[in-house]
Design an enzyme around this catalytic site. Structure first.
Site, mmCIF file in Angstrom:
data_model
loop_
_atom_site.group_PDB
_atom_site.id
_atom_site.type_symbol
_atom_site.label_atom_id
_atom_site.label_comp_id
_atom_site.label_asym_id
_atom_site.label_seq_id
_atom_site.Cartn_x
_atom_site.Cartn_y
_atom_site.Cartn_z
ATOM 1 N N ARG A 262 38.944 44.013 35.446
ATOM 2 C CA ARG A 262 37.901 44.484 36.356
ATOM 3 C C ARG A 262 38.541 45.069 37.614
ATOM 4 O O ARG A 262 39.473 44.492 38.169
ATOM 5 C CB ARG A 262 36.944 43.354 36.730
ATOM 6 C CG ARG A 262 36.205 42.800 35.511
ATOM 7 C CD ARG A 262 35.192 41.740 35.863
ATOM 8 N NE ARG A 262 34.630 41.154 34.656
ATOM 9 C CZ ARG A 262 33.758 40.149 34.643
ATOM 10 N NH1 ARG A 262 33.338 39.631 35.788
ATOM 11 N NH2 ARG A 262 33.305 39.663 33.500
ATOM 12 N N ARG A 277 39.522 35.865 42.213
ATOM 13 C CA ARG A 277 39.007 37.198 41.894
ATOM 14 C C ARG A 277 40.188 38.106 41.569
ATOM 15 O O ARG A 277 40.857 38.625 42.457
ATOM 16 C CB ARG A 277 38.198 37.749 43.070
ATOM 17 C CG ARG A 277 37.272 38.899 42.703
ATOM 18 C CD ARG A 277 36.413 39.300 43.887
ATOM 19 N NE ARG A 277 35.564 38.200 44.340
ATOM 20 C CZ ARG A 277 34.372 37.925 43.822
ATOM 21 N NH1 ARG A 277 33.895 38.672 42.833
ATOM 22 N NH2 ARG A 277 33.649 36.912 44.279
ATOM 23 N N GLU A 349 31.360 29.701 41.054
ATOM 24 C CA GLU A 349 30.916 30.105 39.711
ATOM 25 C C GLU A 349 32.060 30.026 38.706
ATOM 26 O O GLU A 349 33.178 30.470 38.973
ATOM 27 C CB GLU A 349 30.378 31.537 39.755
ATOM 28 C CG GLU A 349 29.956 32.063 38.392
ATOM 29 C CD GLU A 349 29.787 33.575 38.367
ATOM 30 O OE1 GLU A 349 29.833 34.141 37.262
ATOM 31 O OE2 GLU A 349 29.629 34.188 39.449
ATOM 32 N N SER A 352 28.447 32.270 33.600
ATOM 33 C CA SER A 352 27.079 32.792 33.635
ATOM 34 C C SER A 352 26.599 32.912 32.200
ATOM 35 O O SER A 352 27.299 33.486 31.361
ATOM 36 C CB SER A 352 27.024 34.171 34.301
ATOM 37 O OG SER A 352 27.179 34.072 35.691
ATOM 38 N N ARG A 391 39.571 30.348 36.133
ATOM 39 C CA ARG A 391 38.830 29.532 37.111
ATOM 40 C C ARG A 391 38.793 28.061 36.682
ATOM 41 O O ARG A 391 38.733 27.167 37.531
ATOM 42 C CB ARG A 391 37.421 30.083 37.306
ATOM 43 C CG ARG A 391 37.424 31.424 38.022
ATOM 44 C CD ARG A 391 36.072 31.784 38.583
ATOM 45 N NE ARG A 391 36.136 33.042 39.323
ATOM 46 C CZ ARG A 391 35.167 33.498 40.102
ATOM 47 N NH1 ARG A 391 34.037 32.812 40.241
ATOM 48 N NH2 ARG A 391 35.298 34.643 40.750
#
Length: 429
Positions: A262, A277, A349, A352, A391
Site C-alpha cells: 500500500r 503503517r 485496529e 476489519s 500488527r
C-alpha cells in the site's frame, strides 16, 4: 456497483443511503443519464427494425420492376446503416459514462449501521480480556525490537526508504509462526480452503473488488500494467469472477497468507515510527462467497474466526461496529477488531471484517444458480483479516514483554518456535 433497476425503483432510498455516507444525492443525475441512454437505445432499435424491413422491401420492389423505389430504399438503408454506426458509438459512450458514475459511488450502508463522520463515531460492541498491568513502563514494539537487535529500520530505509522494516532471527521466525498458526486455525478448525494467489493482478481484478478507479493512488502500479495487491481480498474474491456457481457450493470460504502493498498516500505523518503503517506487510485474509440469505450469519462467523486468533494468543481486544463515515468503500457493514497495545496505551485496529452484499459481485459478474436450476442471482461477498500478521507481531511483543526487555512467546506459538519460550538478544531460549 449498483443495480440501475433498483435505483429507478428506489431513488429516495438510494439518496438516503448516500446521505448516511455523508454524500450528496445522486439519483437524479444517474436517472437522467440512464433515461438518455434508454431513449437512445430505443431509437437504435427502431432504426434497426426499419433497416431490416427496408432491406426486404428492396427485393420486393425489384421483383415488381420498380427500380425507382428500389433505389430509394437502398439509399434509406445506407442512411440507416450510417445512423446505426454513429448511434452504436454514442451508446458505448453513454454506457461508459453511466458505469463511470456508478463506479465512483460507495456501497449503501445497512440500516443498523450507526451514522457518523469518522472513527470517533464508531460503537464498541464488546471488550474481551483485561489489559495487563506492568510493574514497569511498557515499551513500544520498535523500542523492544531495536534494543534486542532483531528489528532494523535504518538498513530498511537505506535500501527502500521510509515505512519498511527488516525483521531478523527470532522476530522473523515469530512472524512466520504467527502466520502458520493463523492458517492452521482457519483451515483445520474453521474449514477455509488455503490458496496461494498471484501477488500481481490486472486492472479488472482490482476493479472487481472496487479499489479501482477511486483508490488508484493508494496502490502500487508496475510499468507493464500490473497492480501489487493491497490485500489478498483482491485475488481471493476474484476467484469467482465471471463464474456461475451452484447454490450447493455456497458458502465458499478461502484463506491466504500474502504480502500486501500500500502506498499509504493519505497517511503522511501518521505512525511514522515502527511497523503500524507500512508500505509492505503480511496478512492472513479470509474471504467468503455466499448467498444473500447466508451473508449476515457468515459475517458473524467470520468475525468470530478472527477473534479466536486473539483469544488463543490471550491478547485483550475490543470489537467495534464502524459508523457510515468510517466504513470501507465496498462495505455495507464492518466490524473492526482492535487489540490492546500497552506501549501505546491504546487499542489499535488489527482486523476489519466486512459484508459487501452484491456490490463486488456485480463488478465481477459473479453469480450462482439457485437450487431450482433456473434462476441466476449475484453472490454476496465478505472479507476480513484473520489477522494482519505484522500488527499481531506488534501486539505479542508489547503484551508479552518483560522488564528486562525480552519477549515471552505465547504458549500456543511455542510449537512453531521449536519449543522455545523466550526471545532475548542472544536468540531463542
Amino acid at each position: 456497483m449498483f443495480d440501475i433497476k433498483w435505483i429507478r425503483a428506489n431513488p429516495a432510498a438510494f439518496d438516503e443511503g448516500l446521505k448516511r455516507r455523508g454524500l450528496p444525492p445522486k439519483s437524479a443525475e444517474i436517472l437522467a443519464l440512464d433515461e438518455q441512454r434508454r431513449a437512445h437505445v430505443a431509437k437504435l432499435q427502431e432504426a434497426q427494425t426499419r433497416r431490416n424491413a427496408a432491406s426486404k422491401e428492396i427485393g420486393q420492389a425489384k421483383a415488381k420492376g420498380d427500380e425507382a423505389k428500389a433505389a430509394a430504399l437502398i439509399a434509406e438503408v445506407g442512411e440507416l446503416k450510417s445512423f446505426l454506426q454513429r448511434g452504436e458509438e454514442k451508446e458505448r459512450e453513454l454506457n461508459a459514462k453511466l458505469t463511470e458514475l456508478l463506479a465512483a459511488l460507495p456501497n449503501i450502508p445497512l440500516e443498523d449501521v450507526p451514522v457518523g463522520s469518522d472513527e470517533k463515531d464508531n460503537q464498541i460492541l464488546r471488550k474481551v480480556g483485561e489489559p495487563k498491568s506492568f510493574d514497569f513502563q511498557p515499551r513500544e514494539h520498535f523500542e523492544l525490537g531495536e534494543a534486542l537487535g532483531w528489528m532494523d529500520f535504518e538498513t530498511a530505509a537505506k535500501m527502500s526508504g521510509a515505512r519498511f522494516t527488516i525483521l531478523k532471527g527470532p522476530l522473523a521466525r515469530l512472524e512466520r509462526a504467527l502466520a502458520q498458526f493463523m492458517l492452521d486455525l482457519h483451515t483445520e478448525e474453521f474449514g477455509y480452503g488455503e490458496v496461494i494467489p498471484p501477488f500481481l493482478v490486472r486492472d479488472q481484478a482490482v476493479y472487481g473488488t472496487a479499489q479501482l478507479p477511486k483508490f488508484a493512488a493508494d496502490l502500487f502500479h508496475t510499468e507493464d500494467d500490473f497492480w501489487l495487491i493491497p490485500t489478498a481480498e483482491v485475488p481471493l474474491t476474484n476467484l469467482v469472477r465471471e463464474q456461475v456457481l451452484d447454490e450447493s457450493e455456497l458458502p465458499l470460504r478461502v484463506t491466504a497468507h500474502t504480502p500486501c502493498f500500500r502506498s499509504e498516500a493519505g497517511a503522511a505523518g501518521r505512525d511514522t515510527r515502527g511497523m503500524i503503517r507500512q508500505h509492505q506487510f503480511s496478512k492472513v485474509e479470509l474471504v467468503s462467497i455466499t448467498t444473500p440469505e447466508q451473508e449476515a450469519s457468515e459475517h458473524e462467523r467470520m468475525t468470530a474466526c478472527a477473534e479466536t486468533v486473539l483469544k488463543r494468543l490471550e491478547l485483550p481486544y475490543q470489537v467495534l461496529v464502524l459508523c457510515t463515515g468510517d466504513m470501507g468503500f465496498s462495505a455495507r457493514k464492518t466490524y473492526d477488531l482492535e487489540v490492546w497495545l500497552p506501549g501505546q496505551n491504546r487499542y489499535r485496529e488489527i482486523s476489519s471484517c466486512s459484508r459487501c452484499g452484491d456490490f463486488q459481485a456485480r463488478r465481477m459478474q459473479a453469480r450462482y444458480r439457485k437450487n431450482d436450476g433456473k434462476q441466476l442471482e449475484y453472490v454476496s461477498t465478505l472479507n476480513g483479516s484473520g489477522l494482519a500478521v505484522g500488527r499481531t507481531l506488534i501486539a505479542v511483543m508489547e503484551n508479552y514483554q518483560t522488564a528486562e526487555g525480552n519477549i515471552t512467546i505465547p504458549e500456543v506459538l511455542q510449537p512453531y518456535m521449536g519449543g522455545k519460550s523466550l526471545i532475548t538478544a542472544e536468540g531463542l531460549a
